[in-house]
Design a protein around this motif. Structure first.
Motif, mmCIF file in Angstrom:
data_model
loop_
_atom_site.group_PDB
_atom_site.id
_atom_site.type_symbol
_atom_site.label_atom_id
_atom_site.label_comp_id
_atom_site.label_asym_id
_atom_site.label_seq_id
_atom_site.Cartn_x
_atom_site.Cartn_y
_atom_site.Cartn_z
ATOM 1 N N TYR A 22 0.855 -1.198 0.000
ATOM 2 C CA TYR A 22 0.000 0.000 0.000
ATOM 3 C C TYR A 22 0.878 1.231 0.000
ATOM 4 O O TYR A 22 1.949 1.239 0.638
ATOM 5 C CB TYR A 22 -0.860 0.058 1.267
ATOM 6 C CG TYR A 22 -2.026 -0.893 1.302
ATOM 7 C CD1 TYR A 22 -3.044 -0.824 0.354
ATOM 8 C CD2 TYR A 22 -2.124 -1.842 2.319
ATOM 9 C CE1 TYR A 22 -4.126 -1.704 0.411
ATOM 10 C CE2 TYR A 22 -3.204 -2.720 2.384
ATOM 11 C CZ TYR A 22 -4.204 -2.644 1.426
ATOM 12 O OH TYR A 22 -5.269 -3.500 1.479
ATOM 13 N N ASP A 23 0.418 2.306 -0.658
ATOM 14 C CA ASP A 23 1.146 3.561 -0.535
ATOM 15 C C ASP A 23 0.648 4.312 0.702
ATOM 16 O O ASP A 23 -0.214 3.822 1.449
ATOM 17 C CB ASP A 23 1.070 4.388 -1.827
ATOM 18 C CG ASP A 23 -0.305 4.954 -2.110
ATOM 19 O OD1 ASP A 23 -1.187 4.916 -1.214
ATOM 20 O OD2 ASP A 23 -0.505 5.450 -3.232
ATOM 21 N N ASP A 25 -1.286 6.653 1.111
ATOM 22 C CA ASP A 25 -2.723 6.926 1.114
ATOM 23 C C ASP A 25 -3.565 5.654 1.101
ATOM 24 O O ASP A 25 -4.788 5.720 0.941
ATOM 25 C CB ASP A 25 -3.092 7.782 -0.113
ATOM 26 C CG ASP A 25 -2.367 9.122 -0.087
ATOM 27 O OD1 ASP A 25 -2.232 9.692 1.018
ATOM 28 O OD2 ASP A 25 -1.922 9.585 -1.153
ATOM 29 N N ARG A 27 -3.496 3.210 -1.125
ATOM 30 C CA ARG A 27 -3.823 2.658 -2.451
ATOM 31 C C ARG A 27 -3.016 1.398 -2.684
ATOM 32 O O ARG A 27 -1.796 1.394 -2.484
ATOM 33 C CB ARG A 27 -3.506 3.677 -3.554
ATOM 34 C CG ARG A 27 -4.591 4.734 -3.710
ATOM 35 C CD ARG A 27 -4.222 5.696 -4.812
ATOM 36 N NE ARG A 27 -3.011 6.408 -4.429
ATOM 37 C CZ ARG A 27 -2.866 7.743 -4.466
ATOM 38 N NH1 ARG A 27 -3.842 8.502 -4.916
ATOM 39 N NH2 ARG A 27 -1.739 8.313 -4.095
ATOM 40 N N ASN A 29 -0.992 -1.612 -4.499
ATOM 41 C CA ASN A 29 -0.166 -1.772 -5.692
ATOM 42 C C ASN A 29 0.390 -3.191 -5.703
ATOM 43 O O ASN A 29 0.432 -3.872 -4.684
ATOM 44 C CB ASN A 29 0.976 -0.755 -5.710
ATOM 45 C CG ASN A 29 1.734 -0.779 -7.025
ATOM 46 O OD1 ASN A 29 1.138 -0.909 -8.097
ATOM 47 N ND2 ASN A 29 3.046 -0.688 -6.962
ATOM 48 N N ASN A 59 6.646 2.338 -0.862
ATOM 49 C CA ASN A 59 5.518 1.736 -0.138
ATOM 50 C C ASN A 59 6.002 0.802 0.964
ATOM 51 O O ASN A 59 5.505 0.837 2.095
ATOM 52 C CB ASN A 59 4.639 0.926 -1.104
ATOM 53 C CG ASN A 59 3.856 1.795 -2.074
ATOM 54 O OD1 ASN A 59 3.971 3.024 -2.048
ATOM 55 N ND2 ASN A 59 3.072 1.162 -2.925
ATOM 56 N N ASP A 91 -3.771 2.134 -11.470
ATOM 57 C CA ASP A 91 -4.154 1.146 -10.462
ATOM 58 C C ASP A 91 -4.117 -0.215 -11.165
ATOM 59 O O ASP A 91 -5.006 -0.555 -11.941
ATOM 60 C CB ASP A 91 -5.552 1.456 -9.928
ATOM 61 C CG ASP A 91 -6.016 0.436 -8.887
ATOM 62 O OD1 ASP A 91 -5.527 -0.719 -8.891
ATOM 63 O OD2 ASP A 91 -6.880 0.796 -8.069
ATOM 64 N N GLU A 94 -7.050 -2.571 -10.759
ATOM 65 C CA GLU A 94 -8.241 -2.176 -11.523
ATOM 66 C C GLU A 94 -8.080 -2.550 -12.998
ATOM 67 O O GLU A 94 -8.973 -3.150 -13.592
ATOM 68 C CB GLU A 94 -8.463 -0.673 -11.360
ATOM 69 C CG GLU A 94 -9.884 -0.239 -11.711
ATOM 70 C CD GLU A 94 -10.058 1.260 -11.479
ATOM 71 O OE1 GLU A 94 -9.956 1.691 -10.312
ATOM 72 O OE2 GLU A 94 -10.277 1.983 -12.476
#
Lengths: 188, 188
Positions: A22-23, A25, A27, A29, A59, A91, A94
């Motif tokens: 995760y980064d 924020d 998100r 990856n 990250n 992303d 996604e």
């Protein structure tokens, strides 16, 4: 007759591991690495090496955690994509349509569809040169039940991991079993 | 549905590397490891992990050097033997009939018959727990000329490296190529 090819990382059969992180924020990856391996049995640990420029590098330093999702051969297209695109730009979960699953043990996501998962907390990191090595203690291994043999062992033939041929840039599947370890070599 | 299998090193497809070293008296030894991988491109480096009890552990610390000889599948019996016997008890080169070749670059021997050789000097070593990691800078790669493709790359199909399935304790050969890296994943 052997010939000299210089100081290069000319290995042939390397692993294909998809590293989840995760980064800052939160998100998710995932990036693919071939430079990694098991490095200790107690604590059970794996090592992966990353360049500083990688999105995953920051990250992992931020969260001190990562996952290893081992793709089966049916996911070769997605595993390759995870090594091409950068999480800074897209992303990748996604775009690929695969599912980031939040680990309950470490602050990192794994690829829900992949058959074999390691959840790791970083216990050491060393700069070697162009690459930094992250040693991750394995807190848990998760597998799809149908991939498991008697004795709770991962069945390599059902999992169907990818083998990476570096430099020639190609993925291979596992072939036939050609011998039992600690047995075939007993007689010389 | 994923099931939890605990904190274990349950990886499937691992390398089979035969590590060459000399003891203090200059006797050659070779042992097989599955816990290793590439760890840096600059300097080009590989990492291997050993238990302190291993004969090779003391040898490498003494000489600060080792070689990696990658066996082809025709040598599965010898590679397995190198992981069973100890250099404290026997001369594994003599028993197996394979040839210890003195590296001209580092103070370690390699297996003359194996197709792909790395000659490494130890640039770091770290105790992780039960295992110690030895990071070796690759000073040269040597290959049998007939194993090399255009562009001076090792041809994985000709070399025929072994893949180790840990825990189920079996050796596999490389199967078919199923995709080109940095290409098959471009389209998602």
């Amino acid at each position: 007759m052997k010939k000299s090819f210089g100081a290069r990382t000319l290995l042939t059969a390397l692993p294909v591991w998809c590293i989840g992180s995760y980064d800052a924020d939160g998100r998710p990856n995932v990036m693919t690495v071939a430079w990694g391996g098991v490095c200790c049995s107690k604590p059970p640990s794996v090592t992966i090496s990353l360049r500083k420029a990688r999105h995953t590098y920051g990250n992992i330093l931020e969260k001190m955690a990562y996952t290893v999702s081992v793709p089966s051969e049916q996911y070769v297209r997605q595993a390759d994509y995870f090594g091409i695109a950068s999480g800074r730009d897209v992303d990748k979960f996604e775009v690929s349509g695969l599912t980031p699953v939040r680990s309950e043990l470490v602050d990192a996501p794994y690829v829900g569809e992949f058959p074999l998962i390691l959840e790791c907390r970083v216990i050491h990191h060393h700069e070697i040169g162009a690459h930094t090595q992250f040693i991750g203690e394995i807190l848990d291994v998760k597998m799809d039940e149908e991939m498991v043999m008697e004795g709770d062992q991962p069945d390599i033939e059902r999992i169907g991991p990818l083998i990476y041929s570096a430099h020639t840039g190609a993925y291979y599947r596992i072939g036939e079993c050609i011998g039992k370890a600690f047995k075939i070599g007993r007689k010389q």
